[in-house]
Design a protein around this motif. Structure first.
Motif: not given
Length: 185
Positions: A24, A28-29, A32, A168, A171-172
């Motif tokens: 990731p 991506d973070g 989120i 989460l 991966r998240e």
């Protein structure tokens, strides 16, 4: 053909096998983290509290009993609503959920007491609520609110705080951690 290439029906999937997964990124973070919304969480919690107070009043009026343990169910519903609508990761969302459950417990007891008084005086609940004065509140807290109501409200608030944060995946979580580490540098 090797044995690894043959699909085996009874074998569990390898979720955490090395390779095959893209790492990731901070982007991506960031996505989120930016998906969080305190306003959406507040509106969802307020809607749940209002609808639940109305349903709680109707059930109590139908059964001619006050069911203070329903505050625990309010905690679960508010927590789930805050989780779903707010998508929160930090401390604001559990605090919001807990405060909304405490407010909902108080509102529900006020509405139930007004409905009971309206039945006794053979009038409408809105007439009772419209005629509430500053002298009414001490009587309400002395006669209607009990220690059980407070205990159930506190436990409901704890339940709501538990359910309010976003869960989460691995991966998240890693993406959010990479994003936050990039902010610290």
């Amino acid at each position: 053909m090797s044995n690894d290439d043959i699909p085996q029906v009874l074998r569990l999937r390898k979720k955490h096998a090395p390779g095959g997964h893209a790492r990731p990124t901070a982007k991506d973070g960031e996505r989120i983290v930016r998906a969080q919304s305190v306003r959406h969480a507040f509106l969802a919690a307020l809607l749940v509290v209002l609808v639940f107070s109305l349903l709680w009043m109707l059930v109590s009026d139908l059964l001619v009993r006050v069911l203070p343990w329903l505050t625990l169910a309010l905690g679960v519903l508010v927590g789930m609503a805050v989780r779903r609508a707010g998508q929160g990761l930090d401390w604001r969302f559990p605090v919001l959920a807990a405060v909304m459950v405490l407010f909902g417990a108080l509102l529900g007891n006020v509405v139930i007491a007004a409905a009971t008084s309206a039945r006794e005086f053979d009038t409408n609940i809105f007439v009772i609520l419209r005629n509430v004065t500053t002298y009414t509140w001490p009587v309400f807290f002395d006669e209607v609110m009990t220690a059980a109501d407070l205990v159930f409200a506190l436990f409901g608030a704890a339940i709501a705080a538990f359910y309010s944060t976003r869960r989460l995946t691995r991966r998240e979580f890693q993406a959010v951690r990479i994003y936050r580490e990039g902010l610290d540098q």
